[in-house]
Design a protein around this motif. Structure first.
Motif, PDB file in Angstrom:
ATOM      1  N   THR A  76       0.829  -1.201   0.000  1.00 42.24           N
ATOM      2  CA  THR A  76       0.000   0.000   0.000  1.00 42.24           C
ATOM      3  C   THR A  76       0.866   1.255   0.000  1.00 42.24           C
ATOM      4  OG1 THR A  76      -1.732  -1.177   1.172  1.00 42.24           O
ATOM      5  CG2 THR A  76      -1.812   1.213   1.251  1.00 42.24           C
TER       6      THR A  76
ATOM      7  N   GLU B  13      -7.929   0.552  -0.577  1.00 43.73           N
ATOM      8  CA  GLU B  13      -8.026  -0.727   0.096  1.00 43.73           C
ATOM      9  C   GLU B  13      -9.327  -0.891   0.873  1.00 43.73           C
ATOM     10  OE1 GLU B  13      -4.520  -1.302   2.276  1.00 43.73           O
ATOM     11  OE2 GLU B  13      -4.932  -3.360   2.833  1.00 43.73           O
TER      12      GLU B  13
ATOM     13  N   ASP C 178      -5.792  -1.644  -5.019  1.00 45.46           N
ATOM     14  CA  ASP C 178      -5.179  -2.093  -3.767  1.00 45.46           C
ATOM     15  C   ASP C 178      -6.054  -3.200  -3.184  1.00 45.46           C
ATOM     16  OD1 ASP C 178      -3.799  -2.394  -1.443  1.00 45.46           O
ATOM     17  OD2 ASP C 178      -3.672  -0.244  -0.993  1.00 45.46           O
ATOM     18  N   GLU C 179      -5.555  -4.411  -3.168  1.00 43.86           N
ATOM     19  CA  GLU C 179      -6.290  -5.569  -2.654  1.00 43.86           C
ATOM     20  C   GLU C 179      -7.705  -5.623  -3.227  1.00 43.86           C
ATOM     21  OE1 GLU C 179      -4.915  -7.667  -0.318  1.00 43.86           O
ATOM     22  OE2 GLU C 179      -3.278  -6.503   0.548  1.00 43.86           O
TER      23      GLU C 179
HETATM   24 MG   LIG Z   1      -2.130  -2.811   2.208  1.00 46.63          MG
END
Ligand SMILES: [Mg+2]
Ligand SMILES: Nc1ncnc2c1ncn2[C@@H]1O[C@H](COP(=O)(O)OP(=O)(O)O)[C@@H](O)[C@H]1O
Lengths: 318, 684
Positions: free
Chosen positions: A53, A91, A167-168
């Motif tokens: 991140t 995220e 992000d994810e």
């Molecule tokens: Mg992360």
């Protein structure tokens, strides 16, 4: 695919988190060098807390690098203009929950100064493609995690970006949602977009990424194409149908391999992963809506793998 | 001033002529803050452990090329300027003669010194350095379209978050306030206005501070700021969008609530209250001075009402010969329209009466208003004029007597020769008398009205239009007045001779010419504009704080500034050394030497050092005080409650809107930089 044009480049990118007094709290990223090419899916892989991140935030200019440079489209990451060509899916909870899906996309569209007609068209199309058509008037507070991730992806695409940073994207999604997300990401790549995604789930990256960077403790451990990373040239895989495993077959195979200087490591029936099984079940239930699984009364009945489903599904025929 | 009975106006009325001074002070203060901040930035830069970030936070490098170069020169000039002032101080202390020229003026009503000008220029330069990057952004990057999007978002957020329901709380006040408001009939409007204003104020202020302090920290906490600043959004646009969105909400809420409150206030107003305050008087104020007192600019202090009113004594029968004391109002100019009026000209007054012994209950105190045309005096000196008054009046009476008896004689003669036409003769007599009266007013330039005073009540005296026209007539030779700086009309007020000693408390705005009246509702809504300024101020400060601080800290910070802002008078008194015993250094010396507060310190080099330290300290405190908002100025309920028109330019513009802008602009600049250098780094 000509992977020559560099979209993202980092040079010795380093980030140290400090407290108010400038004391060091955490070295989150250390001298990262990498390049991302146009039209590929680039994976950042690593355990929690490995600096994925942080890397993404540095690329986006949310964080200022402690040292080194992050260049996106050849612009310094602090440059706001680069954002015109970027879509970002953060995220965790990042949406205004008092808005509904339509308003959300309209709001983000305004931030790109899209005129109202374009805004409306794109919003409608995106809502359709992420499958929220029936829920577009509901406020996001009522959305499930999966639905939120879909609208989140839609907001990242509202400007039809060249570079999509995720992000994810699959965290917190059920296998079906994960599958959908992965397919969508591949579709985006096929449309010619460049994608950077990070994940701590190996199978995500393995399935769709063209190249991966593996991070640990803020340091780059490996960077290569998935194929190169996983392919083991000194090993061989063989699949066959129509035969049952027996000693004779095993002996014959051993003999053949020995003749070529090899060794038989393993031979057996393929098993499936739970994910694959789960997906198959869901697919089937879509094909035959209304069927339910009923457990058998007898417990002794030997069942083949995946048997209960087939057995159960025979109760209601259509 | 809880439920003060009458108007207390302590603020000077401002106009365009006050602007240069205000601007100068503003440049000194805001520019000083900017210079100080620049020093901090450079300091932070060199203390920065990461080499990479050192050049990120150098102000001029925010801009490239020529402009950055210019700004560097500016920085050099600023350093030089402040250095000069510092040298001036040192030189002054060391006793070098002309060094005092480099010192800023001692008080704010003195003209600017060369030192002030240096400070103004340095401040202006520092502000230029700070503002140029913002201006460049505003022109090239900041988009009102995006700000508008965020404004709409903030608006929706507040509305869907049911913030508007807070405004509904006002209905409780309106429903139940009647139970708690006791009033004398004449105070009805006054008390209603106060209750309404005082309940609206905390309601809206709380809303403003909460909205402001929590908005951006919440964006950060919910990570929603990630989706905003990764779009082509300048971070400052988020600040502005938040401000405008909430400002719009507060403004519309305030408009609705105040209209409802207005209906509540105006229903069923009784007659006495109608006269007292159910109107918006547009007064013409005069300048107050005194004659027969020790000082020209103030009379006796009897320890009542602090410093606002001072008191003139009346003579008693036993001491007739004593020279009388006068309160004198000079009206610099009388509008032509008033002079042409055919209705009586109305003057209003509300004085404080102070009796040394209890007088006859219910009987007012007698006093006399003498309206004079100053051009009819042989002297321009006010004191002499006051002394001549009695003399002139008795001459005037004498002459009137003579003329009237002459008329009477001729008319009696006529009546004898031409009997039977009595009515016509009587009519002529009256006409002649009237003519004499006006001729005498013209000749002597004097008109007197008596009044019986009631404590603190607003009372009225009327001047006949003909007399007023004569008295306020400009002199034939236009230049004459300009030379002597003579007023168009002068009014002497004195107590009549009485049995007991009496005193009359007067303040500059206690007596005025009532030019005309405007409707109450307009004034009520103008008062709301003052309130609105406070809301905007609080909202702006809260948002600016929250660009760097957490929500709760921003909230506390705003509260602190607000509370300090309500007590600026006291803080200022300390700063100006008006507290007995001198400034902090002197107080320290007195403490350590056990010296009483009243005694003078000896004149030694040490003493002059002490005074120097104190004056420097006072000057600095003053700069710091200018960082604190002056909240009181926005509280206009007095005007509305007492029925005085709130002037558009004098009060609303110069005393509300301009200071609001002057205060918020530096905060906006601060917010710009705090936001720009902020990392969006909350760990997820
Ligand atoms: Mg992360
Ligand atoms: N704002 C922050 N302040 C201090 N440390 C942080 C901050 N954000 C992240 N970290 C730390 O930096 C490291 C990397 O974090 P992150 O990049 O979020 O990891 P990942 O995304 O790979 O899980 C972690 O050890 C985390 O605790």
């Amino acid at each position: 695919m000509a992977k020559t044009e560099v979209v993202v480049e980092t040079r010795k990118l380093t980030k140290i988190y400090r407290d108010f007094w400038g004391r060091e709290k955490k070295v989150a990223l250390r001298a990262l060098n990498m390049e991302v090419y146009r039209g590929e899916i680039f994976g950042l892989l690593g355990p929690n807390g490995s600096g994925k991140t942080t890397t993404i935030k540095l690329l986006l200019g949310l964080l200022f690098p402690t040292d080194g440079d992050a260049l996106v489209f050849n612009m310094a990451s602090g440059e706001v203009r680069k954002n015109e060509r970027i879509g970002y899916l953060p995220e965790e909870s990042y949406l205004y929950r008092f808005l509904n899906a339509e308003e959300t996309l309209d709001f983000y569209g305004r931030l790109f100064k899209l005129d109202s007609k374009v805004r409306q068209e794109r919003a409608e199309k995106l809502i359709e493609t992420v499958g929220l058509k029936n829920d577009k008037k509901r406020i996001l507070r009522e959305y499930s995690k999966g639905m939120r991730q879909r609208i989140g992806l839609a907001q990242a695409l509202i400007n039809d970006p060249e570079l999509v940073i995720l992000d994810e994207p699959t965290s917190g999604l059920d296998p079906l949602g994960t599958r959908w997300m992965k397919d969508y990401i591949v579709k985006l790549r096929d449309e010619g977009k460049t994608i950077i995604m990070c994940s701590h789930r190996l199978e995500d990256v393995q399935d769709i990424c063209d190249r991966v960077a593996i991070l640990n403790e803020g340091e780059l451990r490996k960077l290569d194409s998935v194929k190169n990373l996983l392919e083991d040239v000194l090993r061989l895989e063989l699949r066959a149908t129509g035969v049952q495993l027996n000693d004779e077959l095993r002996r014959d195979l051993e003999a053949v391999l020995e003749k070529h200087g090899g060794n038989l490591e393993f031979i057996g029936h393929p098993t499936t992963t739970l994910e694959a099984l789960f997906l198959r079940i869901i697919e089937e239930s879509k094909a035959h809506p209304g069927r339910r699984y009923m457990p058998e009364v007898s417990k002794n009945d030997p069942q083949p793998a995946g048997g209960p489903v087939d057995a159960g599904s025979t109760h209601i025929k259509n | 001033m809880l439920f003060a009975k009458s108007m207390v106006m302590e603020r000077a009325l401002l106009d365009w002529s006050s602007l240069p001074n205000t601007l100068g002070i503003w440049l000194q203060s805001a520019g000083g803050v900017a210079a100080f901040a620049i020093v901090l930035v450079y300091l932070a830069r060199y203390l920065q452990p990461d080499a990479r970030q050192q050049h990120v936070i150098a102000l001029p490098t925010l801009l490239q090329g020529v402009v950055a170069n210019y700004l560097s020169y500016f920085l050099f000039a600023i350093a030089l300027a402040y250095g000069f002032i510092f040298l001036g101080w040192i030189g002054f202390w060391a006793g070098i003669g002309p060094a005092y020229l480099l010192l800023p003026r001692a008080r704010e009503n003195l003209p600017f010194t060369p030192g002030d000008w240096i400070l103004i220029l340095a401040g202006g330069a520092a502000l230029t350095v700070a503002v140029t990057p913002i201006a460049a952004d505003l022109v090239t990057r900041i988009s009102w379209g995006r700000i508008w999007a965020i404004t709409r978002l903030s608006w929706k957020e507040a509305v869907r978050g049911r913030v508007v329901w807070v405004f509904g709380a006002m209905s409780l006040v309106i429903l139940f306030a009647d139970w708690f408001i006791p009033f004398k009939p004449e105070d009805q409007v006054r008390n209603y206005v106060r209750v309404v204003y005082w309940s609206m104020t905390p309601l809206f202020l709380m809303t403003a501070v909460l909205l402001g302090a929590f908005s951006i920290p919440n964006d950060v906490k919910n990570n929603s700021i990630h989706t905003i600043v990764t779009k082509p959004v300048e971070k400052f646009e988020l600040v502005l969008g938040r401000f405008f969105g909430y400002a719009a909400l507060l403004t519309i809420g305030l408009a609705v609530v105040s209209c409802i409150s207005l209906v509540y206030v105006v229903r069923g107003v009784n007659e006495e209250a109608q006269f007292e305050s159910f109107k918006a008087r547009v007064p013409i104020y005069g300048n107050l001075k005194f004659a027969g007192t020790q000082f020209e600019n103030r009379a006796e202090n009897i320890g009542r009402e602090f410093t606002y009113r001072s008191y003139i004594k009346g003579t008693t029968e036993s001491r007739r010969q004593q020279f009388r004391q006068f309160a004198i109002w000079d009206f610099a100019e009388i509008p032509e329209a008033l002079r042409e009026r055919v209705e009586p000209i109305i003057f209003e007054f509300a004085f404080d009466v102070y009796r040394l012994s209890k007088g006859d209950e219910g009987e007012g105190v007698k006093c006399t208003f003498t309206f004079v045309d100053v051009n009819k005096f042989t002297t321009q000196d006010v004191h002499r004029q006051a002394q001549q008054l009695d003399q002139k009046i008795s001459e005037m009476r004498q002459k009137a007597e003579d003329l009237r008896s002459k008329i009477q004689k001729t008319l009696a003669e006529e009546a004898r020769t031409k009997p039977g036409d009595r009515a016509a003769i009587e009519e002529r007599k009256l006409a002649e008398y009237e003519k004499i009266r006006l001729d005498l007013i013209e000749e002597f330039g004097i008109y007197q009205v008596g009044a019986s005073l009631l404590d603190y009540h607003t009372q009225v005296i009327q001047v006949p239009p003909e007399a007023f026209k004569i008295l306020s007539k400009p002199p034939a030779d236009q230049g004459a007045r300009a030379v002597g700086n003579q007023p168009a009309l002068r009014v002497f007020v004195s107590l009549d001779v009485a049995r007991e000693a009496q005193m009359l408390g007067v303040a500059p705005f206690d007596f005025y010419l009532l030019a005309f009246e405007k409707p109450f509702w307009q004034n009520f809504l103008k008062g709301v504009i003052g309130m609105w300024c406070t809301h905007m101020l609080v909202l702006g400060v809260a948002i600016a704080c929250s660009t760097y601080l957490s929500s709760v800290i921003s909230l506390l910070m705003t509260f602190f500034l607000f509370l300090a802002g309500m007590n600026t008078d006291y803080l200022r008194a300390i700063a100006h050394g008006q507290v007995a015993g001198g400034g902090p250094a002197e107080a320290l010396v007195r403490l350590s030497t056990r010296m009483s507060i009243a005694g003078e310190l000896e004149k030694t080099p040490t003493t002059s050092l002490i005074h120097f330290v104190d004056s420097a300290f006072g000057w600095w405190i003053n700069r710091i005080l200018n960082l604190i908002p002056d909240i009181d100025r926005h509280d206009l309920n007095q005007y509305v409650a007492n029925g005085f028109d709130i002037g558009w330019t004098q009060i609303l513009f110069f005393d509300n809107v301009v200071p609001l802008a002057g205060y918020l602009i530096p905060w906006a600049v601060l917010a710009y930089y705090l936001m720009k250098f902020r990392e969006i780094a909350n760990p997820s």
